[in-house]
Design a protein around this motif. Sequence first.
Motif, PDB file in Angstrom:
ATOM      1  N   SER A 212      31.144 -28.064  30.689  1.00 55.09           N
ATOM      2  CA  SER A 212      29.699 -27.885  30.125  1.00 55.09           C
ATOM      3  C   SER A 212      29.285 -29.143  30.108  1.00 55.09           C
ATOM      4  N   ASP A 213      27.873 -29.393  30.408  1.00 55.64           N
ATOM      5  CA  ASP A 213      27.258 -30.413  29.975  1.00 55.64           C
ATOM      6  C   ASP A 213      26.826 -30.488  28.481  1.00 55.64           C
ATOM      7  N   ILE A 214      27.011 -31.584  27.691  1.00 52.64           N
ATOM      8  CA  ILE A 214      26.322 -31.448  26.185  1.00 52.64           C
ATOM      9  C   ILE A 214      25.200 -32.340  26.191  1.00 52.64           C
ATOM     10  N   PRO A 215      24.059 -31.876  25.715  1.00 53.29           N
ATOM     11  CA  PRO A 215      22.811 -32.738  26.073  1.00 53.29           C
ATOM     12  C   PRO A 215      22.816 -33.978  25.047  1.00 53.29           C
ATOM     13  N   LYS A 216      22.210 -34.815  25.664  1.00 51.63           N
ATOM     14  CA  LYS A 216      22.185 -36.211  24.992  1.00 51.63           C
ATOM     15  C   LYS A 216      21.293 -36.275  23.901  1.00 51.63           C
ATOM     16  N   LYS A 217      20.079 -35.582  24.085  1.00 52.05           N
ATOM     17  CA  LYS A 217      18.993 -35.300  23.458  1.00 52.05           C
ATOM     18  C   LYS A 217      19.277 -34.003  22.415  1.00 52.05           C
ATOM     19  N   THR A 218      19.392 -34.432  20.976  1.00 48.77           N
ATOM     20  CA  THR A 218      19.659 -33.320  20.211  1.00 48.77           C
ATOM     21  C   THR A 218      18.762 -32.298  19.743  1.00 48.77           C
ATOM     22  N   TYR A 219      17.627 -32.620  20.293  1.00 48.42           N
ATOM     23  CA  TYR A 219      16.178 -32.187  19.815  1.00 48.42           C
ATOM     24  C   TYR A 219      15.324 -31.433  20.871  1.00 48.42           C
TER      25      TYR A 219
END
Length: 387
Positions: A212-219
């Motif tokens: 799974s891709d983990i988002p670089k932007k957390t917001y």
Amino acid sequence: MAGSSCVNMDPDVARRLFEEGATLVLLGVPQGTELGIDCKSWQVGPRFRGVKMIPPGLHFLHFCSANSPSCGGEIGPKSGLFLTLKPREILLAHWDPKEEDLDFSASKNDEEVNRIQGTLRELDPYLGPYPYEVMRKWVSLTDQISQELAVNLQPLSGRVCAFSDIIPELQFRHTKDRAEQPRNDTACQSMREGLDRLPKMKQREGTELRFSDIPKKTYPPGASPAEITRCSMDLSYSLETVLEQNYPEKPLNLLGELQFAFVCFLVGNVYEGFEHWKRLLALLCRSEEAMRKRKELYLGLITVLYHQLGEVPPDFFVDIVSQNNFLTSTLQDFFQFATGPGVDSTLRKKAEKFKAHLTKKFRWDFDVDLDDCAPVVVELPEGITVD
């Protein structure tokens, strides 16, 4: 392969596995090859023809080709594949010396499989028994991985490889293309210049693990500075995004992915698996709001971690350069959130027991230097300023 696991096995279990177990017939595997299933491996001898009495379910078959003793006997990088075996199933593979791999195409030939089935009695002395002594450990490390999940996470090539199969991003098939690249016949003036001269590489298509891709932007898009800060301290938005994009109906599959990544590293020697395991674990442990909403996910996480951490030495997670322990700092946040207000009492009690277990076993101290008041540095999107 020795048959010691049969000698030590309960007679009823041995009888049941003999009648219901699956069989891997692996023909032509060169002597000296390192071959294993799940958490056990051996060096193949001259009589080896496969593995019998395999409990039905998910398994990981792995192997390393080896040079002949006259050529040094070096062991090559490990390759493997996940298999879901049915009761009494027979899978047939031939060793491909050119690719140094097992070719399972013969398993699709019913006539060939039926022929092998008819000669199983003659083959039996050449089949090593499944190492039943590792079964409990294997199940504890993989009980959240379904057949569907393993297929979806495994590379399209069907092989999990310790070394990535990489190729240049640009092929430079024409002289003109090569002429436009930086020259290599003069000395580099700096490290940066030397790195820029190296060709850009990428993994060959179809050989990548499909995590799974983990988002670089957390917001979320359009977030205010206050929201950006909050989402950088509590990663619940990122976690919910991963679950929504990958496991909307089965959120516990994220624990299966955590197990898959860990097994790829622990058994398959795939460093990418370890890196993804760390990223997933940090995401789960630093999601305070999610802990209050997703009790079952976090109860399962503690069980998964309990078994995984039993397989590594206590100093394994210490960074060689900084001497910081990634795991203690990550679990510090987890235990702080898991014992906070609004968390289910069952989860809180289990987290406290797990914390006590780790403190006693590894002598890790989770109560020092929590840095509660340390500032969190976040990057603001373009166009947003703070007065």
